[in-house]
Design an enzyme around this catalytic site. Structure first.
Site, mmCIF file in Angstrom:
data_model
loop_
_atom_site.group_PDB
_atom_site.id
_atom_site.type_symbol
_atom_site.label_atom_id
_atom_site.label_comp_id
_atom_site.label_asym_id
_atom_site.label_seq_id
_atom_site.Cartn_x
_atom_site.Cartn_y
_atom_site.Cartn_z
ATOM 1 C CE LYS A 91 1.407 -23.563 -4.235
ATOM 2 N NZ LYS A 91 2.764 -22.983 -4.253
ATOM 3 C CG ASP A 95 3.996 -22.615 1.440
ATOM 4 O OD1 ASP A 95 4.266 -23.525 2.256
ATOM 5 O OD2 ASP A 95 4.738 -22.306 0.497
ATOM 6 C CE LYS A 122 6.700 -20.284 1.770
ATOM 7 N NZ LYS A 122 7.490 -20.551 0.558
ATOM 8 C CG ASP A 150 1.588 -20.628 -2.135
ATOM 9 O OD1 ASP A 150 2.001 -20.280 -3.254
ATOM 10 O OD2 ASP A 150 2.037 -21.619 -1.543
ATOM 11 C CG ASP A 207 8.911 -23.625 1.125
ATOM 12 O OD1 ASP A 207 7.675 -23.447 1.177
ATOM 13 O OD2 ASP A 207 9.705 -22.696 0.901
ATOM 14 C CD GLU A 226 3.794 -25.493 -0.733
ATOM 15 O OE1 GLU A 226 3.156 -24.641 -1.355
ATOM 16 O OE2 GLU A 226 5.005 -25.400 -0.510
ATOM 17 N NE ARG A 245 7.790 -28.374 -6.753
ATOM 18 C CZ ARG A 245 8.971 -27.873 -7.091
ATOM 19 N NH1 ARG A 245 9.942 -28.678 -7.494
ATOM 20 N NH2 ARG A 245 9.194 -26.584 -7.040
#
Length: 513
Positions: free
Chosen positions: A282, A287, A294, A307, A367, A369, A371
């Site tokens: 990933k 993010d 968030k 992230d 959020d 995202e 996946r």
């Protein structure tokens, strides 16, 4: 005056109704930005009639233009090409190589030699002082202005800018640092020539920012350093569109920084390839959460630079394997790199995206995202003809709740692959724990309008995330998902851990001949 009164006529602006977006770059002394335009429909703008007083003022202004007052010359915006590159400083050829240095970089040893050797070399270089430390955006903008001023005084056309201590800048801050330098360079070229009878055009044509590439440049650097066993392919946005990676591109749509789909391929220097593997990471370089931003205590938005921890582990493993050069195994390292930001072009809750395998996804949470990017990355990995795939991702807070900050969660339908990877983790000393892939939980991921949603309920969140990823893996391929949201970061030391690299290397070596 009749022409002025005619201002009440409607003005219609016609624009393309094409579904494809286009980009426009504009630079001027105060602006260096990228505007993105999506499909636009015809817009009708109607202006009201001018009042009598306003009409008189306008007529007076027109009359003044004929009284001999000097009118400003047309100023053309500077046309400068910018590029961020990862090359050896000794290989760069151009007019000026400018090095931004701090007081620490200019420290000398007992032999009166610079401790930081990058400040010296066979080339003639210009050293630009950055003060005691370079940290603020204004510092880097000032660096760009200073270099542009030097280029102006020497009539230089091609300039390169680097930092003596660029390795101290986190990967996620490199794009903004490069942008600040570029903005300063544009400001530094400006001359107010509106009222000069003769004006010189800026000589500066290109600025190359060295050592500040983002994640894709790091991958290219690995491929270049170990070119005997590695090849690199970096797909841009248009190429990803051709591959119909709608899930990945939906996440990237809001960011001013373009997405880069990274594919490194390792092949042994000699001998037969017996096993083909893929490592997928990933790669969210930041993010924000998107429109599901968030918020609140514990949201950790300030830490979302980590992230991309999964992709860092994958590229770290690539570099190690480039040095080891195991025989009999081909390995594909794949990262769908981008940012999850907020803008008018961004993905919205309720939008439906289509992944490259044709499956549709209702985005009920922007959020979730990671996946979405991994979906297209996993499809791409399967298309490389690999037999086994391991993906690593800082995917869910639920896994941290379940296993704490030191243990990664393992999800796989393959007992054989679980045995291999867990054995590798024991050898590496990294802690992993196999979690269940409870198929009955998939009911919470069903959509009323698409094939699936991208998040289920709070309960079993790490499991439903893994079940989501499973939808994008060929049934003939052995696959494992490792959720490293907990162990990727050491909260006590406030730094990244590199978790996963050792296990991945051990696993690849176990599959080599």
């Amino acid at each position: 005056m009749a022409a002025i009164r005619a201002a009440s006529t409607s003005l219609t602006l016609l624009a393309s109704t094409s579904s494809s977006s286009s980009c426009y770059y504009h630079s001027c002394p105060s602006i260096f930005t990228k505007f993105r335009f999506g499909p636009i429909r015809a817009v009708s703008l109607t202006f009201p009639p001018l009042s009598s007083r306003r009409a008189k003022r306008m007529a007076h202004s027109i009359a003044r233009a004929t009284l001999g007052l000097t009118q400003p010359n047309k100023i053309d915006s500077p046309k400068i090409s910018f590029a961020a590159k990862e090359i050896d400083l000794g290989e760069w050829k151009g007019d000026i190589l400018a090095v931004g240095v701090t007081e620490k970089d200019l420290a000398k040893d007992e032999n009166s030699k610079f401790k930081n050797a990058s400040c010296l070399g066979s080339k003639r270089v210009g050293l630009i002082g950055l003060g005691s430390a370079a940290s603020a955006t204004v510092t880097y903008r000032s660096l760009g202005e200073a270099v542009a001023a030097a280029a102006k005084s020497t009539q230089a056309s091609n300039v390169a800018i680097t930092l003596a201590s660029s390795e101290g800048i986190p990967a996620e801050l490199k794009p903004s640092t490069a942008s600040a330098i570029a903005s300063g360079a544009v400001l530094g070229t400006f001359d107010d020539n509106r009222f000069r009878s003769e004006s010189k055009q800026p000589s500066l044509k290109s600025v190359e920012i060295l050592g500040l590439g983002a994640l894709a440049s790091e991958a290219q650097k690995i491929a270049s350093e170990y070119s005997d066993v590695f090849s690199a392919k970096i797909l841009d946005e248009e190429q990803c569109k051709e591959l119909k990676m709608g899930s990945y591109l939906g996440v990237a749509a809001a960011s001013a920084n373009p997405p880069h789909f990274i594919h490194l391929c390792y092949k042994p220097p000699s001998g037969e390839v017996k096993t083909k593997l893929a490592l997928v990471g990933k790669g969210l370089t930041f993010d924000s959460g998107g429109y599901n931003i968030k918020t609140g205590p514990g949201c950790s938005i300030e830490l979302m630079k980590f992230d991309m921890g999964g992709s860092a582990a994958v590229l770290g493993a690539a570099k190690a394997l480039g040095q080891i050069k195991p025989a009999g195994v081909e390995v594909h390292f794949i990262v769908a790199a981008c940012e999850n930001m907020i803008s008018g072009t961004g993905m919205r809750p309720g939008d439906i995206v289509t992944a490259s395998n044709g499956k549709t996804i209702e985005v009920n949470n922007t959020d979730a995202e990671g996946r979405l990017t991994l979906a297209d990355a996993l499809v791409y990995a399967c298309n490389q003809g690999v037999e086994k795939i391991v993906d690593l991702a800082t995917l869910t807070g639920a896994c941290v709740v379940a296993l704490g900050p030191s243990i990664g969660g393992v999800f796989t339908p393959s007992d054989d692959l679980a045995k291999e990877v867990l054995g590798a983790s024991e050898a590496s000393g990294e802690k992993l724990w196999r979690m269940p892939l409870e198929e009955s939980y998939w009911d919470s991921m069903k959509s009323g309008v698409a094939d699936m949603v991208n998040t289920g309920g709070r309960q079993g969140g790490a499991i439903t995330a893994a079940l989501f990823l499973k939808q994008f893996v060929d049934e003939k391929v052995q696959w494992m998902h490792i959720d490293i949201a907990g162990p990727v970061w050491n909260d006590k030391k406030k730094n990244a851990t590199g978790f996963g690299i050792s296990t991945l290397v051990e696993w690849v070596l176990k599959n080599s001949s």
